[in-house]
Design a protein around this motif. Structure first.
Motif, PDB file in Angstrom:
ATOM      1  N   ILE A   1       3.979  19.770   0.514  1.00 22.81           N
ATOM      2  CA  ILE A   1       3.236  19.401   1.704  1.00 22.81           C
ATOM      3  C   ILE A   1       3.185  20.684   2.854  1.00 22.81           C
ATOM      4  N   PRO A   2       1.750  20.370   3.414  1.00 17.73           N
ATOM      5  CA  PRO A   2       1.700  21.023   4.320  1.00 17.73           C
ATOM      6  C   PRO A   2       2.522  21.026   5.634  1.00 17.73           C
ATOM      7  N   ASP A   3       3.387  20.982   6.454  1.00 21.88           N
ATOM      8  CA  ASP A   3       3.581  20.230   7.220  1.00 21.88           C
ATOM      9  C   ASP A   3       3.736  21.625   8.753  1.00 21.88           C
ATOM     10  N   PRO A   4       3.578  20.809   9.539  1.00 19.98           N
ATOM     11  CA  PRO A   4       3.184  21.714  10.370  1.00 19.98           C
ATOM     12  C   PRO A   4       5.057  22.536  11.661  1.00 19.98           C
ATOM     13  N   GLU A   5       5.847  21.505  11.213  1.00 18.76           N
ATOM     14  CA  GLU A   5       7.116  21.819  11.767  1.00 18.76           C
ATOM     15  C   GLU A   5       7.005  23.736  11.358  1.00 18.76           C
ATOM     16  N   ILE A   6       7.299  23.509   9.903  1.00 16.37           N
ATOM     17  CA  ILE A   6       7.518  24.843   9.165  1.00 16.37           C
ATOM     18  C   ILE A   6       6.729  25.919   9.669  1.00 16.37           C
ATOM     19  N   GLU A   7       5.281  25.569   9.769  1.00 14.50           N
ATOM     20  CA  GLU A   7       4.113  26.881  11.352  1.00 14.50           C
ATOM     21  C   GLU A   7       5.373  26.853  12.469  1.00 14.50           C
ATOM     22  N   THR A   8       5.657  26.036  13.025  1.00 13.82           N
ATOM     23  CA  THR A   8       6.394  26.223  13.683  1.00 13.82           C
ATOM     24  C   THR A   8       7.108  27.639  13.663  1.00 13.82           C
ATOM     25  N   LEU A   9       8.332  26.984  12.479  1.00 14.81           N
ATOM     26  CA  LEU A   9       9.660  28.179  12.248  1.00 14.81           C
ATOM     27  C   LEU A   9       9.152  29.266  12.151  1.00 14.81           C
ATOM     28  N   ASN A  10       7.536  29.304  10.931  1.00 18.92           N
ATOM     29  CA  ASN A  10       7.027  30.944  10.765  1.00 18.92           C
ATOM     30  C   ASN A  10       6.527  31.896  11.601  1.00 18.92           C
ATOM     31  N   LEU A  11       6.345  31.158  12.842  1.00 24.52           N
ATOM     32  CA  LEU A  11       6.155  31.984  13.915  1.00 24.52           C
ATOM     33  C   LEU A  11       7.258  32.845  14.368  1.00 24.52           C
TER      34      LEU A  11
ATOM     35  N   GLN B   1       9.987  31.815  21.007  1.00 22.28           N
ATOM     36  CA  GLN B   1       9.210  31.771  20.367  1.00 22.28           C
ATOM     37  C   GLN B   1       7.824  33.241  20.796  1.00 22.28           C
ATOM     38  N   ARG B   2       7.610  33.380  22.015  1.00 20.51           N
ATOM     39  CA  ARG B   2       6.939  34.153  22.269  1.00 20.51           C
ATOM     40  C   ARG B   2       7.706  35.078  23.588  1.00 20.51           C
ATOM     41  N   HIS B   3       7.188  36.475  24.097  1.00 20.34           N
ATOM     42  CA  HIS B   3       7.952  37.022  24.961  1.00 20.34           C
ATOM     43  C   HIS B   3       6.399  36.651  26.026  1.00 20.34           C
ATOM     44  N   LEU B   4       6.420  35.518  27.399  1.00 21.79           N
ATOM     45  CA  LEU B   4       5.996  36.074  27.506  1.00 21.79           C
ATOM     46  C   LEU B   4       6.926  36.509  29.460  1.00 21.79           C
ATOM     47  N   PHE B   5       5.638  37.492  29.927  1.00 19.70           N
ATOM     48  CA  PHE B   5       7.206  38.312  30.267  1.00 19.70           C
ATOM     49  C   PHE B   5       7.209  37.761  31.917  1.00 19.70           C
TER      50      PHE B   5
ATOM     51  N   LYS C   1      17.191  25.020  26.244  1.00 21.03           N
ATOM     52  CA  LYS C   1      16.593  24.433  25.374  1.00 21.03           C
ATOM     53  C   LYS C   1      15.387  23.852  25.261  1.00 21.03           C
ATOM     54  N   GLU C   2      14.697  22.771  26.003  1.00 17.17           N
ATOM     55  CA  GLU C   2      14.243  23.088  26.231  1.00 17.17           C
ATOM     56  C   GLU C   2      12.438  23.281  26.527  1.00 17.17           C
TER      57      GLU C   2
ATOM     58  N   PRO D   1      13.112  27.196  22.298  1.00 17.08           N
ATOM     59  CA  PRO D   1      12.751  28.164  21.554  1.00 17.08           C
ATOM     60  C   PRO D   1      14.515  27.402  20.643  1.00 17.08           C
ATOM     61  N   ILE D   2      14.873  28.187  19.753  1.00 13.98           N
ATOM     62  CA  ILE D   2      15.164  28.260  18.423  1.00 13.98           C
ATOM     63  C   ILE D   2      16.649  29.114  19.363  1.00 13.98           C
ATOM     64  N   ALA D   3      17.359  27.669  19.461  1.00 14.08           N
ATOM     65  CA  ALA D   3      18.722  27.704  19.842  1.00 14.08           C
ATOM     66  C   ALA D   3      20.353  28.017  19.437  1.00 14.08           C
TER      67      ALA D   3
END
Length: 308
Positions: free
Chosen positions: A180-190, A226-230, A282-283, A294-296
């Protein structure tokens, strides 16, 4: 989390106050300061350490590390199979007598590293709903610290450092999470199967057994953005650099008054500062600026360093 904010604020305020008091209470004359500016080996060493990016006075080295890690991401209710890791470092080490004491050592290690962190290395697989992962990481590392000579060619080094790195993570989801669709999986897909920028703080102990061999044990907190915001990243990095710089000034005062206690104080304070900052990141990956979590990776490493 608020306790960590308060601890960092109090620690930074204490360092600033101590530095100002040390300057106000100084009884050195203008001639004393001029002598220190021109002739002090310690001042020259600090200058070399901070601004000499060449390796002409350093010794080439190869490090081989193994260990284990734990994966986490704030506000993500998913379990991961914890991976093991293998790591190779190629770099240069430089040691020098510290603060005019023959039995105190100042140590620096700059290197390029490549590591693989995977549950395949641990022989573990998902037991149900756990997510498997395989990460390759490439980056640059700089560590520095102080230590004590134990003999003619042996020493114990206490150090702190940081890395800039790029990671590529390959997640493998159990079938139950893909039904089933899972928003948390979509986050990890980033993060999945793309290169992402990251940083880390590291602290550890190196034991120099003989002139050409060191044992190493360390702890590293690594975050993958998740993204590099310089500009937000740069602002966060500047805040950390200022805090560590103020801490260096305070530690210099300890070296002047109690040089044999300073390596331990340096190790404890600088790693406590680094741990606190990365706990906040971490937050918010670009703390204190608003940003995603981020992923830690919490990594525990053991290894050998060969010095040539």
């Amino acid at each position: 989390m608020m306790k960590i904010h308060y601890i960092l604020i109090v620690l930074i305020s204490f360092i600033i106050a101590s530095t100002i008091n040390a300057q106000q209470d100084s009884t050195k004359t203008e001639e004393d300061w001029e002598w220190h500016w021109i002739d002090s080996d310690e001042w020259i060493w600090h200058w070399d350490d901070d601004f000499d990016f060449g390796f002409s006075k350093s010794r080439p080295s190869i490090s081989l590390n193994f260990g284990f890690a734990q994966i986490d991401r704030k506000n993500l209710n998913k379990d991961f199979v914890n991976p093991n890791l293998l790591e190779l470092k190629l770099g240069y080490i430089r040691d020098k007598t510290a603060w005019g004491k023959d039995d105190l050592v100042k140590h620096g290690y700059k290197n390029l590293f490549l590591s693989n962190e995977s549950n395949k290395l641990s022989g573990k697989e998902s037991a149900g709903s756990e997510i498997e992962s395989d990460m390759w990481r490439l980056g640059i590392e700089r560590t520095a610290g102080y230590g004590y000579k134990l003999g003619e060619t042996s020493a114990i080094i206490l150090y702190n450092g940081y890395t800039l790195n790029w990671s590529r993570i390959d997640f493998k989801y159990p079938e139950i999470l893909t039904l089933i669709p899972d928003p948390e999986i979509e986050t990890l897909n980033l993060y999945d199967e793309v290169f992402r920028f990251g940083t880390s703080g590291v602290g550890g102990i190196r034991i120099k057994m003989i002139d050409n061999l060191m044992l190493d044990a360390s702890y590293e907190r690594s975050i993958v953005f998740q993204r590099h915001l310089f500009w937000k990243w740069a602002g966060s990095a500047i805040i950390e650099s200022v805090a560590q710089g103020l801490l260096d000034k305070f530690i210099d005062e300890i070296f002047e008054s109690s040089p044999y206690a300073a390596p331990v104080v340096n190790f404890v304070l600088k790693n406590a500062m680094s741990y606190g900052i990365y706990e906040l990141r971490k937050e918010k990956m670009n703390w204190p600026f608003e940003s995603e979590a981020p992923i830690a990776y919490d990594q525990f490493k053991f290894g050998l360093t060969f010095v040539f």
